[in-house]
Scaffold this motif. Structure first.
Motif, PDB file in Angstrom:
ATOM      1  N   ALA A   6       0.807  -1.225   0.000  1.00 46.62           N
ATOM      2  CA  ALA A   6       0.000   0.000   0.000  1.00 46.62           C
ATOM      3  C   ALA A   6       0.840   1.274   0.000  1.00 46.62           C
ATOM      4  O   ALA A   6       0.307   2.347   0.263  1.00 46.62           O
ATOM      5  N   HIS A   7       2.128   1.157  -0.297  1.00 44.21           N
ATOM      6  CA  HIS A   7       3.002   2.330  -0.275  1.00 44.21           C
ATOM      7  C   HIS A   7       3.938   2.288  -1.478  1.00 44.21           C
ATOM      8  O   HIS A   7       4.425   1.225  -1.863  1.00 44.21           O
ATOM      9  N   LYS A   8       4.179   3.448  -2.053  1.00 44.82           N
ATOM     10  CA  LYS A   8       4.994   3.514  -3.250  1.00 44.82           C
ATOM     11  C   LYS A   8       6.482   3.580  -2.950  1.00 44.82           C
ATOM     12  O   LYS A   8       7.300   3.262  -3.810  1.00 44.82           O
ATOM     13  N   GLU A   9       6.828   4.022  -1.765  1.00 43.10           N
ATOM     14  CA  GLU A   9       8.253   4.102  -1.447  1.00 43.10           C
ATOM     15  C   GLU A   9       8.495   3.854   0.036  1.00 43.10           C
ATOM     16  O   GLU A   9       7.582   3.888   0.850  1.00 43.10           O
ATOM     17  N   ARG A  10       9.759   3.570   0.355  1.00 46.27           N
ATOM     18  CA  ARG A  10      10.157   3.121   1.686  1.00 46.27           C
ATOM     19  C   ARG A  10       9.833   4.138   2.766  1.00 46.27           C
ATOM     20  O   ARG A  10       9.390   3.787   3.859  1.00 46.27           O
ATOM     21  N   GLY A  11      10.050   5.420   2.474  1.00 43.62           N
ATOM     22  CA  GLY A  11       9.866   6.453   3.486  1.00 43.62           C
ATOM     23  C   GLY A  11       8.448   6.514   4.015  1.00 43.62           C
ATOM     24  O   GLY A  11       8.220   6.608   5.220  1.00 43.62           O
ATOM     25  N   SER A  12       7.460   6.465   3.113  1.00 42.04           N
ATOM     26  CA  SER A  12       6.062   6.534   3.557  1.00 42.04           C
ATOM     27  C   SER A  12       5.668   5.266   4.309  1.00 42.04           C
ATOM     28  O   SER A  12       4.895   5.311   5.273  1.00 42.04           O
ATOM     29  N   ALA A  13       6.206   4.114   3.889  1.00 41.96           N
ATOM     30  CA  ALA A  13       5.912   2.864   4.591  1.00 41.96           C
ATOM     31  C   ALA A  13       6.490   2.904   6.004  1.00 41.96           C
ATOM     32  O   ALA A  13       5.821   2.480   6.967  1.00 41.96           O
ATOM     33  N   LEU A  14       7.683   3.424   6.142  1.00 43.71           N
ATOM     34  CA  LEU A  14       8.318   3.520   7.457  1.00 43.71           C
ATOM     35  C   LEU A  14       7.533   4.461   8.372  1.00 43.71           C
ATOM     36  O   LEU A  14       7.299   4.151   9.554  1.00 43.71           O
ATOM     37  N   LYS A  15       7.103   5.578   7.816  1.00 38.01           N
ATOM     38  CA  LYS A  15       6.316   6.540   8.593  1.00 38.01           C
ATOM     39  C   LYS A  15       5.009   5.913   9.075  1.00 38.01           C
ATOM     40  O   LYS A  15       4.613   6.074  10.241  1.00 38.01           O
ATOM     41  N   ALA A  16       4.340   5.189   8.190  1.00 38.29           N
ATOM     42  CA  ALA A  16       3.070   4.544   8.564  1.00 38.29           C
ATOM     43  C   ALA A  16       3.286   3.461   9.613  1.00 38.29           C
ATOM     44  O   ALA A  16       2.503   3.313  10.558  1.00 38.29           O
ATOM     45  N   LEU A  17       4.356   2.714   9.469  1.00 37.73           N
ATOM     46  CA  LEU A  17       4.667   1.651  10.430  1.00 37.73           C
ATOM     47  C   LEU A  17       4.925   2.228  11.821  1.00 37.73           C
ATOM     48  O   LEU A  17       4.409   1.723  12.834  1.00 37.73           O
ATOM     49  N   LEU A  18       5.679   3.312  11.887  1.00 38.54           N
ATOM     50  CA  LEU A  18       5.974   3.946  13.172  1.00 38.54           C
ATOM     51  C   LEU A  18       4.719   4.544  13.804  1.00 38.54           C
ATOM     52  O   LEU A  18       4.663   4.731  15.028  1.00 38.54           O
ATOM     53  N   ALA A  19       3.715   4.819  12.973  1.00 39.58           N
ATOM     54  CA  ALA A  19       2.441   5.336  13.486  1.00 39.58           C
ATOM     55  C   ALA A  19       1.507   4.218  13.949  1.00 39.58           C
ATOM     56  O   ALA A  19       0.398   4.485  14.423  1.00 39.58           O
ATOM     57  N   GLY A  20       1.932   2.972  13.791  1.00 44.18           N
ATOM     58  CA  GLY A  20       1.135   1.843  14.265  1.00 44.18           C
ATOM     59  C   GLY A  20       0.425   1.061  13.189  1.00 44.18           C
ATOM     60  O   GLY A  20      -0.275   0.083  13.486  1.00 44.18           O
ATOM     61  N   ASP A  21       0.563   1.456  11.926  1.00 48.62           N
ATOM     62  CA  ASP A  21      -0.116   0.744  10.839  1.00 48.62           C
ATOM     63  C   ASP A  21       0.543  -0.610  10.560  1.00 48.62           C
ATOM     64  O   ASP A  21       1.737  -0.812  10.811  1.00 48.62           O
ATOM     65  N   LEU A  22      -0.256  -1.517  10.029  1.00 50.09           N
ATOM     66  CA  LEU A  22       0.254  -2.801   9.559  1.00 50.09           C
ATOM     67  C   LEU A  22       0.827  -2.598   8.157  1.00 50.09           C
ATOM     68  O   LEU A  22       0.143  -2.098   7.264  1.00 50.09           O
ATOM     69  N   ILE A  23       2.078  -2.974   7.976  1.00 47.35           N
ATOM     70  CA  ILE A  23       2.750  -2.803   6.685  1.00 47.35           C
ATOM     71  C   ILE A  23       3.025  -4.183   6.086  1.00 47.35           C
ATOM     72  O   ILE A  23       3.538  -5.075   6.766  1.00 47.35           O
ATOM     73  N   THR A  24       2.673  -4.341   4.813  1.00 51.51           N
ATOM     74  CA  THR A  24       2.862  -5.622   4.139  1.00 51.51           C
ATOM     75  C   THR A  24       3.768  -5.453   2.924  1.00 51.51           C
ATOM     76  O   THR A  24       3.612  -4.518   2.134  1.00 51.51           O
ATOM     77  N   ILE A  25       4.701  -6.362   2.799  1.00 50.93           N
ATOM     78  CA  ILE A  25       5.550  -6.458   1.615  1.00 50.93           C
ATOM     79  C   ILE A  25       5.250  -7.813   0.992  1.00 50.93           C
ATOM     80  O   ILE A  25       5.372  -8.846   1.657  1.00 50.93           O
ATOM     81  N   GLN A  26       4.838  -7.823  -0.266  1.00 56.52           N
ATOM     82  CA  GLN A  26       4.478  -9.088  -0.914  1.00 56.52           C
ATOM     83  C   GLN A  26       5.489  -9.429  -2.001  1.00 56.52           C
ATOM     84  O   GLN A  26       5.592  -8.749  -3.019  1.00 56.52           O
TER      85      GLN A  26
END
Length: 497
Positions: A6-26
């Motif tokens: 659900a993220h186009k680049e690493r920075g936004s995924a990292l930010k979302a993860l630190l905010a408590g979101d579930l991050i998936t890499i497929q």
């Protein structure tokens, strides 16, 4: 680029993860060295959580679990397409031997042949309940015999909780899982994380491996008994040769003259020959052909002579104490790394002064460890060559409590080498932890080591930290392969360093 869902680049995924979101890499069902791209993401994530010291073991664990999941998917594909019966123990054993020979031994070909398949491998991250939760999922539910295999590996860990004992005990790697689960448990234990923070099970449709890293984890103090043996071995090494120490002091003295230094060098025929050889090498092209000793010292400079003295003294000590057969390949590797590091550092004055000599000294610590645990160090080297680990130091730390870069740095400190060299040796495999003013030097040595390993086919573009690739403008596998080929040719043309 990591394939975030659900993220186009690493920075936004990292930010979302630190905010408590579930991050998936497929990932695809069959993965390979592309998973090395995880390293930089994990380092940045764990640094944000003040857990940077866990970045390398977490990466190795995660990659091992992804590899196991991928091999489980491959097993299902193989059993289906080959129409292999595996209902009885005999049939299963026979099928797995075929799997090892036809799939694991030809992994890249199998991946290409079955690129389009129904399987996936997912990696999930979430911060929850004061833990970083990591899951590896693949859509191949555990088979009964796989459950039994997992149980046997867990029993093996209970019986042998040190890595060299595990190596000695594991013989059957026919299905590819081999040391994976035990290695995960050993790494967690050495990081001070209880074994119950890892589990693997199935929900009937997926196999799920779960790890929970405590956010308040403190860096574990190793209890491994071998670290004392390593320190005792360092204490037993002799001091620097007196004549070389005196010359070294003269090189660093503001009142010394070339005439005095030349007279002292002349008393050592072997050192004289090394100075003349260096002055006539490709790195010091001048109009003076076949210079005398005094001119040769002027050509290489007092700093260059000081570097030569460090290497000569260190190699003299190692040669008199350790077996010649253990040293030959290490000296050859060091010569290559020195040449490559010197080339990489040409545009940076601070790095240029110490890159070459750091390369010549980078494996001092490995000599010590080989003398103490030759079979274990060779098994770790085998893991590097098979692509199961990216660097050997972390595995040495797991098995012995200390890695060869730290051993080498401690030796350099005892012998009073300049601080840039000490730091280049210490962080040669942990470049992201390097700090100014030594960062560029360490990056040069790190990349030079990777290039040397690449000439032997042990690492590739994806094995290099993303930040280092960016630092040197290496944007693709083809570009990296071109750099390796060019530097290797230059090394051979130079006469071997």
């Amino acid at each position: 680029m990591l394939p975030f869902v659900a993220h186009k680049e690493r920075g936004s995924a990292l930010k979302a993860l630190l905010a408590g979101d579930l991050i998936t890499i497929q990932f695809p069902g069959l993965v390979d060295r592309e998973v090395n791209e995880l390293s930089d993401f994990l380092y940045r994530l764990l640094s944000e959580l003040d857990l940077a010291f866990l970045s390398e073991p977490t990466f190795v664990i995660t990659r091992e679990l992804l590899s196991n999941a991928s091999k489980a998917n491959a097993k299902r594909i193989y059993l289906h397409f080959e129409n292999k019966e595996h209902g009885t123990e005999e049939q299963y054993t026979k099928a797995m031997k075929g799997f090892a020979n036809r799939v694991l031994e030809h992994w890249e070909d199998f991946r290409k042949q079955h690129k389009n398949n129904e399987y996936y491998t997912k990696l999930l991250f979430q911060l929850k309940d004061k833990h970083l939760h990591i899951e590896v999922r693949n859509n191949a539910a555990l088979l009964p015999r796989e459950v039994e295999r997992i149980r046997s590996r867990l029993e093996l860990f209970k019986e042998h909780q040190e890595l060299d004992a595990v190596f000695a005990s594991v013989r059957d790697e026919s299905e590819g899982a081999g040391l994976g689960l035990v290695l995960t448990l050993v790494l967690l234990q050495n990081a001070g994380i209880p074994g119950n923070h890892f589990r693997i099970d199935t929900n009937g449709e997926e196999t799920i491996a779960r790890i929970a890293l405590p956010r308040d984890q403190e860096e574990a103090k190793t209890r491994n008994r071998y670290i004392k043996n390593v320190l005792d071995e360092l204490d037993a090494l002799p001091s620097f040769p007196e004549n070389i120490q005196e010359l070294w002091n003269l090189c660093n003295s503001e009142t010394s003259s070339i005439q005095v230094i030349t007279a002292r060098v002349e008393k050592d025929p072997a050192l004289t020959a090394q100075v003349l050889k260096l002055a006539n090498s490709a790195g010091f092209m001048t109009r003076t052909r076949n210079p005398g000793l005094s001119d040769a010292i002027k050509i290489i400079g007092l700093k260059g002579l000081g570097n030569l003295l460090m290497v000569a003294g260190a190699r003299k000590i190692m040669t008199t104490r350790y077996k010649k057969k253990d040293l030959e390949s290490i000296w050859d590797n060091s010569n290559r790394v020195s040449f490559f590091a010197g080339k990489l550092a040409r545009q940076d004055a601070n790095a240029r002064d110490f890159a070459g000599v750091s390369g010549l000294l980078y494996e001092l610590g490995k000599i010590v460890l080989i003398s103490m645990k030759p079979e274990l160090i060779q098994r770790i080297q085998d893991m590097l060559e098979r692509g199961r680990i990216r660097n050997t130091a972390m595995m040495e730390e797991v098995a012995l409590g200390i890695g060869h870069p730290e051993v080498g740095a401690m030796l350099a400190e005892r012998w009073q080498f300049p601080e840039p060299i000490v730091q280049a040796i210490r962080f040669q495999q942990k470049p992201l932890q390097a700090e100014d003013p030594y960062r560029r030097l360490i990056h040069c040595v790190y990349l030079a080591v990777r290039i040397q390993q690449a000439t032997a086919g042990n690492v590739d573009f994806f094995s290099i930290e993303e930040e280092i690739r960016q630092d040197f403008g290496i944007e693709s596998p083809i570009q990296f392969e071109g750099l390796v080929e060019r530097l290797e040719k230059e090394y051979e043309l130079s006469g071997g360093g």
